[in-house]
Design a protein around this motif. Sequence first.
Motif, PDB file in Angstrom:
ATOM      1  N   UNK A 226     -70.602  14.892 -28.142  1.00  0.00           N
ATOM      2  CA  UNK A 226     -70.274  16.383 -27.724  1.00  0.00           C
ATOM      3  C   UNK A 226     -69.258  16.126 -26.438  1.00  0.00           C
ATOM      4  N   UNK A 227     -69.177  15.468 -25.520  1.00  0.00           N
ATOM      5  CA  UNK A 227     -68.156  15.495 -24.408  1.00  0.00           C
ATOM      6  C   UNK A 227     -66.870  14.528 -25.524  1.00  0.00           C
ATOM      7  N   UNK A 228     -67.266  13.789 -26.104  1.00  0.00           N
ATOM      8  CA  UNK A 228     -66.119  13.232 -26.201  1.00  0.00           C
ATOM      9  C   UNK A 228     -65.520  13.395 -27.150  1.00  0.00           C
ATOM     10  N   UNK A 229     -66.124  14.991 -28.447  1.00  0.00           N
ATOM     11  CA  UNK A 229     -65.000  15.660 -28.591  1.00  0.00           C
ATOM     12  C   UNK A 229     -64.329  16.596 -28.093  1.00  0.00           C
ATOM     13  N   UNK A 230     -64.501  17.080 -26.719  1.00  0.00           N
ATOM     14  CA  UNK A 230     -64.340  17.658 -25.085  1.00  0.00           C
ATOM     15  C   UNK A 230     -62.992  17.078 -25.161  1.00  0.00           C
ATOM     16  N   UNK A 231     -62.894  16.034 -24.922  1.00  0.00           N
ATOM     17  CA  UNK A 231     -61.746  15.074 -24.690  1.00  0.00           C
ATOM     18  C   UNK A 231     -60.962  14.901 -25.408  1.00  0.00           C
ATOM     19  N   UNK A 232     -61.334  14.548 -26.947  1.00  0.00           N
ATOM     20  CA  UNK A 232     -60.760  14.379 -28.020  1.00  0.00           C
ATOM     21  C   UNK A 232     -60.567  12.987 -28.491  1.00  0.00           C
ATOM     22  N   UNK A 233     -60.912  12.010 -27.834  1.00  0.00           N
ATOM     23  CA  UNK A 233     -60.868  11.251 -27.936  1.00  0.00           C
ATOM     24  C   UNK A 233     -61.375   9.880 -27.505  1.00  0.00           C
ATOM     25  N   UNK A 234     -62.014   9.095 -27.686  1.00  0.00           N
ATOM     26  CA  UNK A 234     -61.998   7.812 -26.961  1.00  0.00           C
ATOM     27  C   UNK A 234     -62.927   6.541 -27.322  1.00  0.00           C
ATOM     28  N   UNK A 235     -63.250   5.833 -26.930  1.00  0.00           N
ATOM     29  CA  UNK A 235     -64.366   4.618 -27.469  1.00  0.00           C
ATOM     30  C   UNK A 235     -65.768   4.422 -28.161  1.00  0.00           C
ATOM     31  N   UNK A 236     -65.772   3.879 -28.945  1.00  0.00           N
ATOM     32  CA  UNK A 236     -66.460   3.604 -29.765  1.00  0.00           C
ATOM     33  C   UNK A 236     -67.466   1.899 -29.173  1.00  0.00           C
ATOM     34  N   UNK A 237     -68.575   1.255 -28.547  1.00  0.00           N
ATOM     35  CA  UNK A 237     -68.603   0.345 -27.853  1.00  0.00           C
ATOM     36  C   UNK A 237     -70.268  -0.397 -28.936  1.00  0.00           C
ATOM     37  N   UNK A 238     -69.461  -1.565 -30.438  1.00  0.00           N
ATOM     38  CA  UNK A 238     -70.619  -1.728 -30.720  1.00  0.00           C
ATOM     39  C   UNK A 238     -71.581  -1.981 -29.869  1.00  0.00           C
ATOM     40  N   UNK A 239     -72.624  -2.452 -31.084  1.00  0.00           N
ATOM     41  CA  UNK A 239     -73.416  -3.405 -30.750  1.00  0.00           C
ATOM     42  C   UNK A 239     -73.158  -4.648 -30.303  1.00  0.00           C
ATOM     43  N   UNK A 240     -72.410  -5.443 -31.164  1.00  0.00           N
ATOM     44  CA  UNK A 240     -71.730  -6.731 -30.348  1.00  0.00           C
ATOM     45  C   UNK A 240     -70.328  -6.631 -29.589  1.00  0.00           C
ATOM     46  N   UNK A 241     -70.134  -5.418 -29.133  1.00  0.00           N
ATOM     47  CA  UNK A 241     -69.435  -5.492 -28.186  1.00  0.00           C
ATOM     48  C   UNK A 241     -67.976  -5.205 -28.605  1.00  0.00           C
ATOM     49  N   UNK A 242     -67.373  -4.944 -29.694  1.00  0.00           N
ATOM     50  CA  UNK A 242     -66.581  -4.725 -30.361  1.00  0.00           C
ATOM     51  C   UNK A 242     -66.114  -3.215 -29.806  1.00  0.00           C
ATOM     52  N   UNK A 243     -64.928  -2.832 -29.637  1.00  0.00           N
ATOM     53  CA  UNK A 243     -64.549  -1.417 -29.889  1.00  0.00           C
ATOM     54  C   UNK A 243     -63.927  -0.863 -30.370  1.00  0.00           C
ATOM     55  N   UNK A 244     -64.318  -0.176 -31.307  1.00  0.00           N
ATOM     56  CA  UNK A 244     -63.483   0.737 -32.011  1.00  0.00           C
ATOM     57  C   UNK A 244     -62.910   2.662 -31.583  1.00  0.00           C
ATOM     58  N   UNK A 245     -61.845   2.809 -31.756  1.00  0.00           N
ATOM     59  CA  UNK A 245     -60.764   3.527 -30.770  1.00  0.00           C
ATOM     60  C   UNK A 245     -61.105   4.235 -31.769  1.00  0.00           C
TER      61      UNK A 245
END
Length: 405
Positions: A226-245
């Motif tokens: 929800x707060x990522x929606x408010x910010x408009x962008x962010x990072x998703x950290x995957x279980x293997x440590x990689x990051x999706x922006x």
Amino acid sequence: MRVAARALALASLILLSACATRPARPPVEPPPVVQPPLPTPPPVPVPPPPPANARAAGLTLVAPPAAIDAAMASRGLAAFRSSCAAMQRRADKSGLANAADWAGVCAEARTVSPAGAAAFFRDRFDWVRVGAGTAFATGYYEPELAGSRMRAPGFERMRAPGFEVPIYRTPADLIRCTRADGQTGRGRIDATGQCVLYFTRAEIEDGALANRGLELAWAADPIELFFLHIQGSGRVRMPDGSVMRIGYHNQNGREYVAIGRLLRERGLLPEGGARMQDIVGWMRANPDAGRALMRENLSHIFFRELTGPGPLGAMEVAVTPRATVAADPLFVPLGAPVFLTLDRPEANGLWIAQDTGGAIKGANRFDTFWGAGAEATATAGGMSAAGQALILLPKGAVARALAQP
């Protein structure tokens, strides 16, 4: 005697008969009560409509400040350069400057060293106050949350989080159309062929977009998303440590409702407790009420995966921590430098208007960008600053704006 008595009796009978048939006098009605006239209420003053743009709000040329922080000016110079190409392609909505106005200062900016940034902004621009210049600034940041590209259930006994909250890309049926009430905006075509408002946050959470292959990823925590929606962008950290922006791509066209304001109005936060941290704490302590509260914000954001630098602002340019500010393009040309003097010293200084926001509306309303990480989250979440704002424009643009009727 008998005749006289009979005559007397007859006369008495006639007299009684006359009395019996005489009509009764009608009751006397009281005179009507006349109410005094009510006093005419004074006319309710109608506030004037808000100004349509910066030029309508009124402009005042002012002198630059005596000192400009060198570090902020250097960051601002880099952000200004990155915006130049985009700002010369954009149509200005503020009435302050057109694309050609920026050509000269953008060309000069390429030759300025970081050490000369403060002098460049001081000497090569006109400094202008829009309206009264009274500014209010909040903060935003690039959040990071736990997620997965694949949906996965949680295991409570193993204390393993699940990834079951969808992060959606833009659906194909979200279009611009004209509804029956004559309003044009984001919507969808329903089963009858009519343009209607798009699904609300609650409808989307209840499955309106499920099983359509729109999931970019799955988040573990609905509050963090929800707060990522408010910010408009962010990072998703995957279980293997990689990051999706991920970054903003679209919005459902529904009203943005600030849940912090709702909590304050309902007396559910302590005095002064409008920081993001306070709001999150209340929602975690009241999970059912917190979920209902999030649904009162009808707005829903759709994302795209970012593979280059980011996050991206409204100009499609990567925003810069401690240099980018979101503003209303009706009152600040996107790409223009902004100088803030606020009661939060960490936000004082030179910023570049590279972004917009659903809640950032009106003259001298700003949202300062602080980057990613714990420090950025704490600063942005607690940012609520008041003071003054000045807009920097290429020399000559203000004189032309003031000369226009």
